[in-house]
Enzyme design. Structure first.
Site, PDB file in Angstrom:
ATOM      1  N   LYS A 151     -16.302  26.384  24.632  1.00 20.73           N
ATOM      2  CA  LYS A 151     -15.905  27.376  25.623  1.00 20.73           C
ATOM      3  C   LYS A 151     -17.116  27.868  26.404  1.00 20.73           C
ATOM      4  CE  LYS A 151     -11.587  27.388  24.581  1.00 20.73           C
ATOM      5  NZ  LYS A 151     -10.612  26.802  25.513  1.00 20.73           N
ATOM      6  N   ASP A 179     -15.133  24.071  28.710  1.00 20.64           N
ATOM      7  CA  ASP A 179     -13.873  24.649  29.181  1.00 20.64           C
ATOM      8  C   ASP A 179     -14.120  26.093  29.591  1.00 20.64           C
ATOM      9  OD1 ASP A 179     -11.298  25.504  29.591  1.00 20.64           O
ATOM     10  OD2 ASP A 179     -10.563  24.992  27.584  1.00 20.64           O
ATOM     11  N   GLU A 205     -13.653  21.607  32.237  1.00 22.74           N
ATOM     12  CA  GLU A 205     -12.229  21.957  32.215  1.00 22.74           C
ATOM     13  C   GLU A 205     -11.976  23.338  32.812  1.00 22.74           C
ATOM     14  OE1 GLU A 205     -10.337  20.878  28.550  1.00 22.74           O
ATOM     15  OE2 GLU A 205      -9.072  22.665  28.522  1.00 22.74           O
ATOM     16  N   GLU A 231      -3.301  22.716  32.116  1.00 22.16           N
ATOM     17  CA  GLU A 231      -2.612  22.988  30.844  1.00 22.16           C
ATOM     18  C   GLU A 231      -1.501  24.027  30.953  1.00 22.16           C
ATOM     19  OE1 GLU A 231      -6.336  24.350  28.961  1.00 22.16           O
ATOM     20  OE2 GLU A 231      -5.278  26.192  28.471  1.00 22.16           O
ATOM     21  N   ASP A 254       0.695  20.166  28.879  1.00 21.93           N
ATOM     22  CA  ASP A 254       0.983  20.545  27.494  1.00 21.93           C
ATOM     23  C   ASP A 254       2.475  20.316  27.277  1.00 21.93           C
ATOM     24  OD1 ASP A 254       1.850  22.211  25.266  1.00 21.93           O
ATOM     25  OD2 ASP A 254      -0.163  23.065  25.304  1.00 21.93           O
ATOM     26  N   HIS A 281      -2.994  18.559  26.700  1.00 25.78           N
ATOM     27  CA  HIS A 281      -3.510  19.791  26.102  1.00 25.78           C
ATOM     28  C   HIS A 281      -2.713  20.064  24.830  1.00 25.78           C
ATOM     29  CE1 HIS A 281      -3.233  24.328  25.836  1.00 25.78           C
ATOM     30  NE2 HIS A 281      -4.538  24.192  25.980  1.00 25.78           N
ATOM     31  N   GLU A 314      -6.618  16.518  21.722  1.00 31.52           N
ATOM     32  CA  GLU A 314      -7.206  17.844  21.513  1.00 31.52           C
ATOM     33  C   GLU A 314      -6.855  18.312  20.110  1.00 31.52           C
ATOM     34  OE1 GLU A 314      -6.428  21.002  24.367  1.00 31.52           O
ATOM     35  OE2 GLU A 314      -8.112  22.096  23.468  1.00 31.52           O
TER      36      GLU A 314
HETATM   37 CA    CA Z   1      -8.305  24.566  27.915  1.00 33.66          CA
END
Ligand code: CA
Length: 359
Positions: A151, A179, A205, A231, A254, A281, A314
Site C-alpha cells: 500500500k 496500490d 494500482e 476493482e 472483482d 481483484h 490476489e
Molecule cells: Ca486495490
C-alpha cells in the site's frame, strides 16, 4: 429444479490489529453472503456487497430455475452488488447439479494452480513501520510468493522511503506492485510514480479514482510503469470507457462487486477485445476467494507466449476469519501457488457455526 428460498447474511469480523490504506483505517472486515436453496435439495452460496431486496427475491428468484443466469442477472441489474452474490450462488448450484467445478462450466481451466501475489504491506500503528514492512515482505518471499503488493498513497516521503526499503528486502527477482487506493490526484500520482521509477514496479494500482478515465490516460502516458484499476466498478457499462480508451494496462474486476461470473465473463471479453490484461481483484470471504479462483482459471494468457506474463491471483495476507474460517476446506498458498478447488460448484463447504458466529 426450482429456487425455493434465498437468505442473506451480513458477516462482520473485528480485526485484532487495525490497518490503513490511503483512504482510511480498517477495523472490521465484512461480507454479504447469500444462500440459495432449491427443491432438489441443492444449496448454493455466493458473496456480493449488498443484499437482494425481498421483492426481487419473490419476483425473480423463487420458483425460477437456477440455470437462468442471464435472465436473472438482467432482472436484478438495478442492484449489481446484490446480483453478484446471487449469480455466484446460482453457478454454485449449477456446478453441484451437474457434478462439475464451476471452471468447467465456464469453459475449462487454462491453469489449475494459480501463481499468487501476497497482498498486504499495509500501514499499521508500528513504531518502525519501515522495518515492519521489510520483515513482512521478506516473510512472503521466504514463503515462496513470486510477487508482493504494498500500500502506498501516504505522501511521497512515506511512499519512496518504504518502497525502496521493501525492494531491498525482497531482492530483484520478486515482482512488486504498489496500490494507492485512489488516494492521489493526477499530478501527485505522476510525481510519486516518477520518484518510484527506479524500483522496478510491476504495476501501479488505483493511483486516482477510477471514474477519471482521462486522468488514467495522462498517468499512463507520463509513466513507464503498467497502470491498474477497476476493482470497485460494477457492470460492463462502468468498464467500457476505461477499456476502450485504454485507461489501464491491467483491469481488476472483482467477481463479488462487478456482477458475478455472468457479468465478469462479458467484462473479460471486452478487455480482451481492447487488449487490456485482466487480473481479478480479491478482497473478501472464502466464497469470494473460491469464486475468483474458478474465474481466473478460465482467463487465457494474453498474449499467448512461451513465457507469458503470469496470471497472478490476489492472495489477501491480512487477518480475516471470514476468509480463513468460513469454508471447511481452507484455501492456502503453497510455494506461491493456490490450487483451484476441484469439488462440484465452488468446491467449498460452508461451516454454518462460523456463519452464525460472525452474522
Ligand atoms: Ca486495490
Amino acid at each position: 429444479m426450482k429456487i425455493t428460498d434465498v437468505k442473506s447474511y451480513n458477516l462482520r469480523y473485528p480485526l485484532i490489529e487495525p490497518f490503513a490504506n490511503a483512504r482510511g483505517w480498517t477495523k472490521t472486515r465484512t461480507a454479504v453472503v447469500v444462500e440459495i436453496r432449491t427443491d432438489a435439495g441443492i444449496t448454493g452460496w455466493g458473496e456480493g456487497i449488498s443484499v437482494p431486496s425481498t421483492s426481487a427475491i419473490e419476483t425473480y428468484l423463487i420458483g425460477h430455475s437456477p440455470f437462468e443466469t442471464e435472465r436473472i442477472w438482467e432482472a436484478l441489474r438495478g442492484n449489481i452488488g446484490a446480483s453478484s452474490g446471487v449469480d455466484i450462488a446460482l453457478w454454485d448450484i449449477m456446478g453441484k447439479a451437474l457434478d462439475m467445478p464451476i471452471y468447467q462450466l465456464l469453459g475449462g481451466a487454462f491453469r489449475l494452480k494459480i501463481p499468487a501475489y501476497a497482498s498486504g504491506l499495509f500501514k499499521k500503528e508500528k513504531q518502525d513501520i519501515t522495518q515492519a514492512l521489510m520483515d513482512e515482505a521478506k516473510g512472503y518471499v521466504d514463503a515462496g510468493f513470486p510477487a508482493v503488493k504494498m500500500k502506498i498513497g501516504f505522501g511521497d516521503a512515506y511512499d519512496v522511503k518504504n518502497v525502496a526499503a521493501v525492494r531491498r528486502a525482497i531482492g530483484d527477482n520478486t515482482l512488486f506492485a504498489v496500490d494507492a487506493n485512489c488516494g492521489y490526484d493526477v499530478g501527485t500520482a505522476i510525481d510519486v510514480g516518477q520518484q518510484l521509477a527506479d524500483y522496478g514496479l510491476f504495476w501501479y494500482e488505483e493511483p486516482i479514482t477510477t471514474d477519471d478515465v482521462a486522468g488514467y490516460r495522462e498517468i499512463r502516458h507520463a509513466l513507464k510503469v503498467r497502470v491498474a484499476g477497476g476493482e470497485m466498478l460494477q457492470g460492463r457499462w462502468a468498464f467500457r470507457d476505461l477499456l476502450q480508451q485504454r485507461g489501464v494496462d491491467i483491469v481488476q474486476p472483482d467477481v463479488s462487486i462487478a456482477g458475478g461470473f455472468t457479468e465478469c465473463r462479458k467484462i473479460a471479453a471486452m478487455a480482451s477485445a481492447n487488449y487490456v490484461r485482466v487480473l481479478p481483484h480479491m478482497w473478501g470471504s472464502s466464497i469470494r476467494l473460491a469464486a475468483t479462483l474458478h474465474w481466473q482459471a478460465t482467463l487465457p494468457d494474453a498474449p499467448q507466449a512461451l513465457k507469458p506474463i503470469p496470471s497472478l491471483l490476489e492472495f489477501d495476507m491480512t487477518e480475516n476469519g471470514l476468509r480463513t474460517e468460513l469454508a471447511k476446506q481452507p484455501i492456502h498458498a503453497v510455494d506461491g501457488y493456490v490450487n483451484v478447488p476441484q469439488a462440484p460448484g465452488l468446491g467449498i463447504d460452508i461451516n454454518r457455526d462460523v456463519l452464525e458466529k460472525y452474522a
